[in-house]
Design a protein around this motif. Sequence first.
Motif, PDB file in Angstrom:
ATOM      1  N   ASP A  20      24.315 -63.450  22.469  1.00 52.82           N
ATOM      2  CA  ASP A  20      22.978 -62.429  22.995  1.00 52.82           C
ATOM      3  C   ASP A  20      22.219 -62.945  24.219  1.00 52.82           C
ATOM      4  O   ASP A  20      21.237 -62.551  24.594  1.00 52.82           O
ATOM      5  CB  ASP A  20      21.914 -62.135  21.958  1.00 52.82           C
ATOM      6  CG  ASP A  20      21.205 -63.079  21.125  1.00 52.82           C
ATOM      7  OD1 ASP A  20      21.673 -64.272  21.543  1.00 52.82           O
ATOM      8  OD2 ASP A  20      20.525 -62.977  20.295  1.00 52.82           O
ATOM      9  N   ILE A  21      22.972 -64.059  24.890  1.00 50.70           N
ATOM     10  CA  ILE A  21      22.429 -64.528  26.254  1.00 50.70           C
ATOM     11  C   ILE A  21      22.208 -63.235  26.980  1.00 50.70           C
ATOM     12  O   ILE A  21      22.977 -62.501  27.315  1.00 50.70           O
ATOM     13  CB  ILE A  21      23.070 -65.561  26.771  1.00 50.70           C
ATOM     14  CG1 ILE A  21      22.364 -66.352  27.859  1.00 50.70           C
ATOM     15  CG2 ILE A  21      24.374 -65.321  27.028  1.00 50.70           C
ATOM     16  CD1 ILE A  21      22.950 -67.626  28.228  1.00 50.70           C
ATOM     17  N   PRO A  22      20.996 -63.062  27.973  1.00 48.39           N
ATOM     18  CA  PRO A  22      20.820 -61.997  28.834  1.00 48.39           C
ATOM     19  C   PRO A  22      21.831 -62.100  30.096  1.00 48.39           C
ATOM     20  O   PRO A  22      21.735 -61.286  30.996  1.00 48.39           O
ATOM     21  CB  PRO A  22      19.545 -61.938  28.944  1.00 48.39           C
ATOM     22  CG  PRO A  22      19.083 -63.319  28.896  1.00 48.39           C
ATOM     23  CD  PRO A  22      19.824 -63.824  27.951  1.00 48.39           C
ATOM     24  N   ILE A  23      22.378 -63.248  30.568  1.00 49.18           N
ATOM     25  CA  ILE A  23      22.846 -63.503  31.933  1.00 49.18           C
ATOM     26  C   ILE A  23      24.446 -63.846  31.466  1.00 49.18           C
ATOM     27  O   ILE A  23      24.881 -63.924  30.178  1.00 49.18           O
ATOM     28  CB  ILE A  23      22.380 -64.670  32.496  1.00 49.18           C
ATOM     29  CG1 ILE A  23      22.455 -66.074  31.605  1.00 49.18           C
ATOM     30  CG2 ILE A  23      21.135 -64.349  32.698  1.00 49.18           C
ATOM     31  CD1 ILE A  23      21.886 -67.175  32.260  1.00 49.18           C
ATOM     32  N   GLY A  24      25.451 -63.911  32.609  1.00 46.49           N
ATOM     33  CA  GLY A  24      26.704 -63.952  32.143  1.00 46.49           C
ATOM     34  C   GLY A  24      26.946 -65.466  31.907  1.00 46.49           C
ATOM     35  O   GLY A  24      26.279 -66.426  31.737  1.00 46.49           O
ATOM     36  N   LYS A  75       7.444 -64.171  18.448  1.00 41.74           N
ATOM     37  CA  LYS A  75       7.234 -62.814  19.108  1.00 41.74           C
ATOM     38  C   LYS A  75       8.511 -62.391  19.786  1.00 41.74           C
ATOM     39  O   LYS A  75       8.660 -61.074  20.059  1.00 41.74           O
ATOM     40  CB  LYS A  75       6.137 -62.698  20.051  1.00 41.74           C
ATOM     41  CG  LYS A  75       4.718 -63.177  19.276  1.00 41.74           C
ATOM     42  CD  LYS A  75       3.619 -62.817  20.136  1.00 41.74           C
ATOM     43  CE  LYS A  75       2.302 -62.948  19.346  1.00 41.74           C
ATOM     44  NZ  LYS A  75       1.025 -62.780  20.395  1.00 41.74           N
ATOM     45  N   GLN A  76       9.447 -63.151  20.176  1.00 34.86           N
ATOM     46  CA  GLN A  76      10.686 -62.842  21.183  1.00 34.86           C
ATOM     47  C   GLN A  76      11.415 -62.174  20.091  1.00 34.86           C
ATOM     48  O   GLN A  76      11.995 -62.842  18.967  1.00 34.86           O
ATOM     49  CB  GLN A  76      11.060 -64.316  21.621  1.00 34.86           C
ATOM     50  CG  GLN A  76      10.358 -64.885  22.574  1.00 34.86           C
ATOM     51  CD  GLN A  76      10.772 -66.296  23.173  1.00 34.86           C
ATOM     52  OE1 GLN A  76      12.130 -66.408  23.095  1.00 34.86           O
ATOM     53  NE2 GLN A  76       9.965 -67.177  23.470  1.00 34.86           N
ATOM     54  N   GLU A  77      12.239 -61.335  20.604  1.00 34.09           N
ATOM     55  CA  GLU A  77      13.151 -60.449  19.608  1.00 34.09           C
ATOM     56  C   GLU A  77      14.207 -61.353  19.229  1.00 34.09           C
ATOM     57  O   GLU A  77      14.721 -61.314  18.040  1.00 34.09           O
ATOM     58  CB  GLU A  77      13.612 -59.195  20.694  1.00 34.09           C
ATOM     59  CG  GLU A  77      14.542 -58.485  19.940  1.00 34.09           C
ATOM     60  CD  GLU A  77      15.162 -57.320  20.822  1.00 34.09           C
ATOM     61  OE1 GLU A  77      16.221 -56.341  20.228  1.00 34.09           O
ATOM     62  OE2 GLU A  77      14.532 -57.010  21.705  1.00 34.09           O
ATOM     63  N   GLY A  92      39.295 -58.916  16.085  1.00 34.24           N
ATOM     64  CA  GLY A  92      39.566 -60.383  16.366  1.00 34.24           C
ATOM     65  C   GLY A  92      38.369 -61.320  16.819  1.00 34.24           C
ATOM     66  O   GLY A  92      38.311 -62.427  17.222  1.00 34.24           O
ATOM     67  N   LEU A  93      36.920 -60.827  16.537  1.00 28.89           N
ATOM     68  CA  LEU A  93      35.979 -61.449  17.345  1.00 28.89           C
ATOM     69  C   LEU A  93      34.586 -61.236  16.394  1.00 28.89           C
ATOM     70  O   LEU A  93      34.163 -60.287  16.363  1.00 28.89           O
ATOM     71  CB  LEU A  93      35.710 -61.120  18.965  1.00 28.89           C
ATOM     72  CG  LEU A  93      34.423 -61.721  19.456  1.00 28.89           C
ATOM     73  CD1 LEU A  93      34.804 -63.280  19.551  1.00 28.89           C
ATOM     74  CD2 LEU A  93      34.216 -61.185  20.842  1.00 28.89           C
ATOM     75  N   TRP A  94      34.289 -62.580  15.910  1.00 29.77           N
ATOM     76  CA  TRP A  94      33.007 -62.609  14.992  1.00 29.77           C
ATOM     77  C   TRP A  94      31.909 -63.348  15.898  1.00 29.77           C
ATOM     78  O   TRP A  94      32.280 -64.337  16.420  1.00 29.77           O
ATOM     79  CB  TRP A  94      33.319 -62.994  13.577  1.00 29.77           C
ATOM     80  CG  TRP A  94      33.964 -62.010  12.944  1.00 29.77           C
ATOM     81  CD1 TRP A  94      33.559 -61.012  11.810  1.00 29.77           C
ATOM     82  CD2 TRP A  94      35.382 -62.088  12.858  1.00 29.77           C
ATOM     83  NE1 TRP A  94      34.603 -60.381  11.145  1.00 29.77           N
ATOM     84  CE2 TRP A  94      35.790 -60.886  11.876  1.00 29.77           C
ATOM     85  CE3 TRP A  94      36.749 -62.485  13.600  1.00 29.77           C
ATOM     86  CZ2 TRP A  94      37.181 -60.421  11.470  1.00 29.77           C
ATOM     87  CZ3 TRP A  94      37.759 -62.207  13.271  1.00 29.77           C
ATOM     88  CH2 TRP A  94      38.158 -60.983  12.337  1.00 29.77           C
ATOM     89  N   ASN A  95      30.627 -63.210  15.393  1.00 27.90           N
ATOM     90  CA  ASN A  95      29.635 -63.815  15.811  1.00 27.90           C
ATOM     91  C   ASN A  95      28.579 -64.461  14.663  1.00 27.90           C
ATOM     92  O   ASN A  95      28.437 -63.585  13.732  1.00 27.90           O
ATOM     93  CB  ASN A  95      28.449 -63.116  17.030  1.00 27.90           C
ATOM     94  CG  ASN A  95      27.443 -63.943  17.423  1.00 27.90           C
ATOM     95  OD1 ASN A  95      26.415 -63.325  17.973  1.00 27.90           O
ATOM     96  ND2 ASN A  95      27.494 -65.089  17.713  1.00 27.90           N
ATOM     97  N   LEU A  96      28.393 -65.798  14.734  1.00 29.15           N
ATOM     98  CA  LEU A  96      27.658 -66.398  13.703  1.00 29.15           C
ATOM     99  C   LEU A  96      26.326 -66.601  14.028  1.00 29.15           C
ATOM    100  O   LEU A  96      26.175 -67.649  14.950  1.00 29.15           O
ATOM    101  CB  LEU A  96      28.541 -67.515  13.117  1.00 29.15           C
ATOM    102  CG  LEU A  96      27.993 -68.454  11.781  1.00 29.15           C
ATOM    103  CD1 LEU A  96      27.767 -67.458  10.651  1.00 29.15           C
ATOM    104  CD2 LEU A  96      28.603 -69.527  11.390  1.00 29.15           C
ATOM    105  N   TYR A  97      25.353 -66.140  13.500  1.00 24.85           N
ATOM    106  CA  TYR A  97      23.993 -66.644  13.518  1.00 24.85           C
ATOM    107  C   TYR A  97      23.794 -67.783  12.708  1.00 24.85           C
ATOM    108  O   TYR A  97      23.968 -67.373  11.192  1.00 24.85           O
ATOM    109  CB  TYR A  97      22.936 -65.553  13.509  1.00 24.85           C
ATOM    110  CG  TYR A  97      22.828 -64.609  14.439  1.00 24.85           C
ATOM    111  CD1 TYR A  97      22.026 -64.625  15.508  1.00 24.85           C
ATOM    112  CD2 TYR A  97      23.735 -63.664  14.556  1.00 24.85           C
ATOM    113  CE1 TYR A  97      21.770 -63.714  16.572  1.00 24.85           C
ATOM    114  CE2 TYR A  97      23.777 -62.387  15.724  1.00 24.85           C
ATOM    115  CZ  TYR A  97      22.863 -62.578  16.619  1.00 24.85           C
ATOM    116  OH  TYR A  97      22.731 -61.685  17.562  1.00 24.85           O
TER     117      TYR A  97
END
Length: 405
Positions: A17-21, A54-56, A78-83
Amino acid sequence: QMIKGRDIIIVGLQPWDIPIGSNCKNIATELSKHNRVLYVNPPLDRSTYLKGQKQEAVQRRIEVIKGKSEGLVKIKDGLWNLYPSRLAESINWIGASGIFHWLNKINNRRLANDILSAMNFLNMKDVILFNDQSMVRCFHLKEMLQPDFFIYYIRDNLSSIPYFRKHALAMEHQLIAEADVVATNSEFLAEYARKYNPDSKFVGQGCDFGLYKDVPNIQVANELLHLPRPIIGYTGFLTAVRLDIQLLIHLANSNNDWQLVLVGPEDDAFKQSELHQLKNVHFLGNKSPDLLPGFMKAFDVAINPQLVNEVTVGNYPRKIDEYLAMGKPVVATYTPFMEYFKSHTYLANSKEEFVELTATALREDSNEKADNRIRYALTHTWEANVEAISDLAEQKMKLNVETPI
């Protein structure tokens, strides 16, 4: 040839979830077309947990840690994201080496346990581990995950940054040595890696051209419609670690008719700089990647005013491909790696020459030059980049099979 039919774990410094490329996100997306990919976010550290609630993005991670939200998210087929569900201790500034390494191994074990749980849930086996320069928090993952193959990816000379230099320099050398192959996005970084691993290679860089492929129909951003021309523009993180503030001041002062437009978030040095006092300098703030082509469309010249230091000397500035894909004339600070772009950019060795070349770029621009820039940029696709990484890995895998230990 693309790697196909494999299970791939990708770890690195940048979350999904980084806001830049992000190079790593683009590589993950490309690999997921033919493989199953688990993209692992960096774990939330205790300091950020205490200070950034306080950051989302931090709130999202706290929900996972408290068990209120699932940590494994399917992005697409084919693509998963792990927190990660466990905090990492904030240890970087600990002076005692022994204590640091003891705590870092605990951090690594917490992260490895989360990854192993996700691997078990997804039934991933014989995985390829791809590490995007997470040299500290993922230092022990090879031993803890026991991957079938280990790729270490270098895109910046991060060990030159004080935060990483504290402990990470020797750790990166060891990770490079342990990797089956090392892929880099510049020859400068490949030479650095070959000191510790002969299977290190420059594999180029990709660019996501989906946003840039219909240049004639891209609309100029509303914020720039009122500005007089010419517009000299930059997009990206405005940080004094990488960018030459004095060069930008000189550029703005050299011609009051030039409008200097800076699109991106600022660090403290930029916020406090003289640039904010100049009437022909316009700070437009952070913009989502999908909006950037609308700003670039208004640029008469696109710039990359880098400082020349350990951080920038060997890096591949992906914004150059983005500028060229828009057909824009580009003026940039000369670095050894920028030789890669010398046929399609203007490279300056001083702030005075930067101004001169900006004037030249304005004067010489033409539709023919713009078309040539676009054609050149479009050869630098993520597909081609990942194919180069795959080819490097496949050659070593084949060698490992032919000469087993």
